[in-house]
Scaffold this active site. Structure first.
Site, PDB file in Angstrom:
ATOM      1  N   HIS A  48      14.711 -32.403  13.430  1.00 15.74           N
ATOM      2  CA  HIS A  48      14.566 -33.272  14.429  1.00 15.74           C
ATOM      3  C   HIS A  48      14.241 -32.512  15.810  1.00 15.74           C
ATOM      4  CE1 HIS A  48      15.638 -37.013  12.406  1.00 15.74           C
ATOM      5  NE2 HIS A  48      16.496 -36.151  11.748  1.00 15.74           N
ATOM      6  N   SER A  81      -6.499 -44.057  -7.384  1.00 20.16           N
ATOM      7  CA  SER A  81      -5.287 -43.105  -7.730  1.00 20.16           C
ATOM      8  C   SER A  81      -4.889 -43.193  -9.091  1.00 20.16           C
ATOM      9  CB  SER A  81      -4.125 -43.918  -6.662  1.00 20.16           C
ATOM     10  OG  SER A  81      -2.859 -43.372  -7.186  1.00 20.16           O
ATOM     11  N   GLY A 135       8.875 -40.440  -1.304  1.00 15.64           N
ATOM     12  CA  GLY A 135       9.958 -41.152  -0.868  1.00 15.64           C
ATOM     13  C   GLY A 135      11.140 -40.129  -0.847  1.00 15.64           C
ATOM     14  N   LEU A 138       9.792 -35.111   0.954  1.00  9.86           N
ATOM     15  CA  LEU A 138       9.038 -33.875   1.096  1.00  9.86           C
ATOM     16  C   LEU A 138       7.653 -33.963   1.550  1.00  9.86           C
ATOM     17  CD1 LEU A 138      10.285 -32.791  -2.588  1.00  9.86           C
ATOM     18  CD2 LEU A 138      11.124 -32.022  -0.102  1.00  9.86           C
ATOM     19  N   SER A 140       5.126 -36.429   1.357  1.00 13.18           N
ATOM     20  CA  SER A 140       3.821 -36.837   0.534  1.00 13.18           C
ATOM     21  C   SER A 140       2.937 -37.414   1.362  1.00 13.18           C
ATOM     22  CB  SER A 140       4.327 -37.662  -0.765  1.00 13.18           C
ATOM     23  OG  SER A 140       4.828 -38.685  -0.215  1.00 13.18           O
ATOM     24  N   SER A 141       3.289 -38.168   2.388  1.00 12.59           N
ATOM     25  CA  SER A 141       2.351 -38.748   3.113  1.00 12.59           C
ATOM     26  C   SER A 141       1.595 -37.855   4.224  1.00 12.59           C
ATOM     27  CB  SER A 141       3.165 -39.939   3.860  1.00 12.59           C
ATOM     28  OG  SER A 141       4.333 -39.654   4.533  1.00 12.59           O
ATOM     29  N   ASP A 185       5.192 -32.336   9.947  1.00 11.96           N
ATOM     30  CA  ASP A 185       4.761 -32.218   8.283  1.00 11.96           C
ATOM     31  C   ASP A 185       3.356 -31.989   8.479  1.00 11.96           C
ATOM     32  OD1 ASP A 185       7.455 -33.041   8.419  1.00 11.96           O
ATOM     33  OD2 ASP A 185       6.784 -35.320   8.196  1.00 11.96           O
ATOM     34  N   TYR A 243      15.687 -43.384  12.678  1.00 10.38           N
ATOM     35  CA  TYR A 243      14.677 -42.215  13.210  1.00 10.38           C
ATOM     36  C   TYR A 243      14.305 -42.758  14.674  1.00 10.38           C
ATOM     37  CZ  TYR A 243      10.990 -38.927  13.120  1.00 10.38           C
ATOM     38  OH  TYR A 243      10.110 -37.692  13.504  1.00 10.38           O
TER      39      TYR A 243
HETATM   40  C1  GLA Z   1      10.441 -36.543   9.529  1.00 14.24           C
HETATM   41  C2  GLA Z   1       9.393 -36.504  10.495  1.00 14.24           C
HETATM   42  C3  GLA Z   1       9.110 -35.152  11.076  1.00 14.24           C
HETATM   43  C4  GLA Z   1      10.338 -34.660  11.688  1.00 14.24           C
HETATM   44  C5  GLA Z   1      11.531 -34.578  10.718  1.00 14.24           C
HETATM   45  C6  GLA Z   1      13.094 -34.441  11.278  1.00 14.24           C
HETATM   46  O1  GLA Z   1      10.080 -35.545   8.386  1.00 14.24           O
HETATM   47  O2  GLA Z   1       8.123 -36.825   9.776  1.00 14.24           O
HETATM   48  O3  GLA Z   1       8.140 -35.366  12.106  1.00 14.24           O
HETATM   49  O4  GLA Z   1      10.988 -35.426  12.708  1.00 14.24           O
HETATM   50  O5  GLA Z   1      11.627 -36.218  10.191  1.00 14.24           O
HETATM   51  O6  GLA Z   1      12.922 -32.972  11.398  1.00 14.24           O
END
Ligand code: GLA
Length: 414
Positions: A48, A81, A135, A138, A140-141, A185, A243
């Protein structure tokens, strides 16, 4: 699941490429030009922190989304897909979401973001397949966004800077798909290097590969270390609302501290030092003080972790992981009983140097740094016990630190 034995057996990359190319050919009646592949990720530490403009230390894992593609001259995009056994098609001149095939929205989103960024795109046919569990936190998106960006880049003759490519992926997710993620990510999926973690300064987007002391095969050997991902099987129900709430709380805490700290600009919690919090913490209501404390201390832990990795002090690094989990549990309040149980079982296990939740929280996965010779016992002592105690489908994966976005040209069979 069967605990220790559940070290997923993965089809080799070549085998996956071969199967995907064959599926493309039978679907579209021609050969794909190439395959773009982008990995999922775990975050070692710096949780975060991306939207607080601090440092993060993700690792791309050896599970990826692959997109086999070939250009089309007519501005159409046709997707198939393999995992969902479903087709979805759109026109580049008129990009909307497909409620029947939500997986396609990530591809639609990046096409939309590229066009919005002024890029001229070619249409394409694409077959998609992934082995990043969906989901479970990890990413995937992000892997799909980055792989799709790689495909559009190639068919359209673009040469995108990898940071800009990651930003386009984030833009697609924020503004098209409608999820308020940070940049971690997509940067991990685009820029990682095998055998390394990726240290990212989420303010400047400067980044640096940090070597990891993992065994060559990822499962260690010769006294090496393994990075073990344990999936709690809890799918993150509260995630979106909590979030977004954490983001707002951090922004509010930064505003209140900016007013209290004179003489230095504070535009994000990244700018707040431990001594500032000690002096001015009273300016915050208790819950915001806890959020800010997590961010300020986590930022310090990331930098200390990088130092520990550089000097080979893996015990100190493990301690940072543990402290990060306690902070996410008590101050940031994004853990859940299942993640806490997985981490506590890991902490009690011999040969575990550190363990924490990874990703946004509220379910998903933990990571543990485990001495290679203790990995099998980890399966029994942690994952099998977790399954027995919770009745959930836990799993574990021993991960290798993989490369970010790659383009595979396919070998034609003679
Ligand atoms: C998700 C969000 C990231 C980051 C993490 C927490 O994975 O996509 O951008 O904020 O939570 O570290």
């Amino acid at each position: 699941m069967r605990g220790a034995e559940d070290l997923e057996t993965q089809a080799s990359q070549e085998e996956r490429l071969r199967r995907l190319a064959a599926a493309f050919e039978s679907r579209f009646g021609r050969s794909p030009a190439a395959v773009a592949a982008a990995p999922g990720r775990v975050n070692l530490i710096g949780e975060h922190l991306d939207y607080n403009e601090g440092h993060v230390l993700p690792v791309a894992i050896d599970r990826s989304i692959m997109v086999a593609f070939a250009p089309r001259p007519d501005g159409q995009v046709r997707l198939y897909s393999l995992d969902f056994e479903q087709e979805s098609a759109f026109d580049l001149e008129d990009i909307g979401k497909d409620p029947e095939a939500p997986w396609s929205d990530y591809v639609r989103g990046v096409a939309w973001a590229l066009r919005e960024g002024g890029h001229h795109l070619s249409g394409l046919d694409a077959a998609l397949q992934g082995d990043v569990p969906v989901g479970s936190g990890l990413s995937s998106s992000a892997a799909l966004e980055v792989a799709a960006l790689g495909a559009f880049e190639a068919v359209s003759g673009l040469r995108l800077d990898r940071r800009d490519l990651a930003l386009l992926g984030q833009r697609a997710e924020n503004a098209f798909v409608g999820v308020a993620c940070g940049i971690m990510d997509q940067m991990a999926a685009a820029l990682s290097r095998a055998g390394h973690a990726l240290l990212i300064d989420c303010r400047s987007l400067e980044h640096e590969a940090v070597p990891l002391p993992l065994g060559a095969s990822g499962s260690g050997g010769g006294g090496g270390l393994s990075l073990v991902v344990a999936d709690s099987g809890v799918r993150r129900a509260l995630l979106d609302s909590q979030y977004n709430l954490r983001r707002q709380e951090c922004q509010r805490a930064a505003e209140l501290l900016a007013a209290a700290i004179a003489g230095r600009p504070v535009t994000a919690l990244r700018d707040v030092r431990p001594e500032d919090l000690a002096r001015h913490g009273g300016a915050l209501p208790p819950n915001l003080l806890r959020r800010a404390r997590h961010v300020v201390e986590e930022e310090r832990r990331v930098l200390l972790s990088v130092e520990a990795l550089r000097t080979g002090d893996v015990e100190a690094f493990g301690e940072m992981l543990n402290a990060s989990h306690r902070s996410l549990r008590d101050d940031y309040e994004v853990s859940c009983p299942e993640l806490d149980l997985l981490v506590e079982l890991a902490w009690a296990q011999p040969g575990v140097l550190g363990s924490r939740l990874t990703g946004a929280g509220f379910g998903g996965c933990t990571i543990s740094l485990v001495r290679a010779e203790a990995v099998e016992v980890f399966g029994e002592g942690v994952v099998a016990r977790y399954c027995a105690e919770t009745g959930r489908e836990g799993r574990m994966y021993v991960c290798r630190a993989a490369d970010g976005l790659r383009l595979h040209r396919l070998q034609r069979s003679p």
